[in-house]
Design an enzyme around this catalytic site. Structure first.
Site, short mmCIF file in Angstrom:
data_model
loop_
_atom_site.label_atom_id
_atom_site.label_comp_id
_atom_site.label_asym_id
_atom_site.label_seq_id
_atom_site.Cartn_x
_atom_site.Cartn_y
_atom_site.Cartn_z
N GLY A 99 42.80 26.05 74.56
CA GLY A 99 41.58 25.67 74.13
C GLY A 99 42.10 24.17 73.73
O GLY A 99 43.10 23.54 73.93
N ALA A 122 32.62 31.25 83.22
CA ALA A 122 31.79 32.52 83.18
C ALA A 122 30.46 31.98 82.47
O ALA A 122 30.36 31.23 81.85
CB ALA A 122 32.53 33.27 82.15
N HIS A 154 64.73 25.07 42.29
CA HIS A 154 64.82 23.56 41.76
C HIS A 154 65.88 22.72 42.35
O HIS A 154 67.20 23.38 42.41
CB HIS A 154 65.24 23.45 40.19
CG HIS A 154 65.39 22.02 39.67
ND1 HIS A 154 64.58 21.17 39.58
CD2 HIS A 154 66.83 21.42 39.30
CE1 HIS A 154 64.77 20.09 38.95
NE2 HIS A 154 66.10 20.01 38.89
#
Length: 478
Positions: free
Chosen positions: A66, A140, A466
């Site tokens: 898509g 479709a 850290h």
């Protein structure tokens, strides 16, 4: 005033489970579940339906993946990665590296984009095949409540399905004053697939799509002008975070007009000239129109299934993703909710689960992360401070500037902040908003914290490594 926690959390999401071990529906149908569209909502829905025991198919008339895979999320971030490296190269001397001869090779960037999207399309095809989902290459349209007409390279055919999931996505909104010619006046798909960069561009729209493209263009040396009708860029994002992005855009030379409408467009040999509501004029070789996207039901003949489209062109759904016709579902952009690939994928999972028998499966939009890939990145989840104050009696907002973080000084990326919004009575986190280079990598922790109803104190008590960017979350929670 309504309870703050209830307003934030929304309805509970039901369990997603495999309730069946064999075929689900009557043998009178060709498929138990037919999905129209193979974007991140559609192909995920088809795969999940098959995993839950359904005989499923996915129907796609274009490329697999898509908009997201082909002209949206993935390729724009490929382009942004190159733009980001260009920006970093401009500051490498601070780290003792001389990269003054760096040159942009846009054809190579385009080739890389095409290679990556092609690889991901193949991956989607493999996922569908590996999960037993039949892929049908065709357009479709509904011919009845349970029947679809297909038209493709192999001709026309009909199929029937007990349940149908519509996942046909969206298309760019076109302005009457600036109709697309896809050469001078372009949409985001044109911009992504361009084989060369324009010398200058006028970007219409200061939402996240417009800002991402403006950031790409500016980093690559294109003269950029941004026109936004509202009073600031990124109006849907936290204002402090948006301000950081605007600051960097202006430093890069971008000209920004806010509170300004596009009123007239004239094309000439030099490109395009834009007449603005403030009486000024903007010009460029191209005009990129990014004023939003519209759900796409074109050609579906939804009326044949007993459906009508909403005013925005999409299909209205309930929290199970069902339309007004209960056996027809809509997911992703066509459903008109947040137009984000990850939201569409989740909607696809919910629709597939509900369609195959998990009737409590439902969408919960309370915790929806979103990112803007600019400089710095914006990563956000939950309520903004303004939204929280509209819903809650007592709200606490805290900010932490990145320049107070050791890691930011190491990387040289000092622009940005972390902002947290919490319920002042309970300490529960309601929103986290980050503007930082690499902000998107922190969003998972923030989203999980909101999903688990974490308090600021609980996050502050969690030891963070850290020196890392993630420390900024703990520091803000402190």
């Amino acid at each position: 005033m309504a309870d703050c926690r209830a307003a934030h959390l929304g309805p509970p999401a039901g369990p997603i489970r495999k309730p069946f071990g064999e075929a689900l529906m009557s043998e009178s149908y060709d498929f138990d579940v037919a999905v129209i569209g193979a974007g991140p909502a559609g192909y995920v829905a088809g795969i999940r339906a098959a995993q839950l025991g359904a005989k499923a198919c996915v129907i796609e008339k274009g490329e697999l993946g898509g908009v997201c895979t082909n002209v949206g999320c993935i390729p724009t971030k490929v382009l942004w990665r190159t733009a980001e490296l260009m920006l970093e190269a401009g500051h490498m001397d601070e780290s003792g590296l001389d990269l003054s001869e760096v040159r942009l090779n846009w054809p190579a960037v385009s080739a890389r984009r095409e290679s990556i999207t092609g690889t991901l399309r193949k991956g989607i095809a493999s996922l569908l095949s590996g999960n037993g989902v039949e892929l049908l290459r065709a357009a479709a349209s509904f011919t009845g409540p349970h029947t679809l007409g297909l038209e493709g390279a192999e001709g026309e055919r009909q199929l029937s399905a007990e349940k149908v999931i519509v996942a046909t996505g969206s298309r760019p909104v076109e302005l009457p004053v600036a109709p697309f010619d896809h050469e001078v006046i372009i949409d985001s798909s044109d911009a992504v697939t361009a084989r060369e960069l324009p010398e200058s561009v006028v970007v219409i729209g200061g939402g996240y799509i417009g800002v991402e493209f403006a950031s790409i263009y500016a980093a690559c040396g294109v003269e950029v002008t941004v026109i936004e009708m509202l009073d600031r860029l990124l109006p849907d994002m936290d204002e402090d975070c948006a301000r950081e992005v605007v600051k960097v855009l202006k430093k890069s030379g971008a000209i920004i007009h806010t509170g300004t409408r596009l009123e007239e467009v004239r094309k000439d040999e030099g490109g395009v000239r834009a007449g603005l509501s403030d009486g000024k004029e903007a010009s460029g070789r191209q005009m990129l129109v990014c004023v939003g996207r519209r759900p796409d039901c074109e050609g579906l003949a939804v009326q044949e299934a007993g459906l009508e489209t909403a005013e925005n062109g999409g299909l209205k759904v309930n929290r199970h993703m069902q339309t007004a016709v209960p056996h027809v579902y809509a997911v992703g952009d066509v459903a008109g909710g947040p137009m984000l690939a990850h939201v569409g994928s989740r909607e696809g999972v919910v629709a597939a689960a509900h369609a195959t028998g998990a009737l409590t499966a439902a969408m919960d939009y309370a915790v929806v992360p979103a990112c803007v890939f600019a400089r710095p990145e914006i990563a956000t989840v939950g309520l903004t401070a303004q939204q929280a104050r509209e819903r809650c009696e007592d709200v606490v907002v805290r900010k932490f500037p990145l320049r107070a973080l050791g890691k930011a000084h190491i990387t040289g990326d000092l622009d940005g902040l972390v902002k947290m919004v919490a319920d002042g009575r309970t300490g529960q986190l309601l929103g986290v908003h980050i503007a930082a280079v690499g902000a998107s990598s922190l969003l998972g922790e923030a989203a999980l914290a909101l999903q688990l109803e974490c308090t600021a104190e609980e996050l502050a008590q969690t030891i963070h490594a850290h020196p890392t960017l993630a420390e900024s979350l703990r520091e803000t929670a402190e």
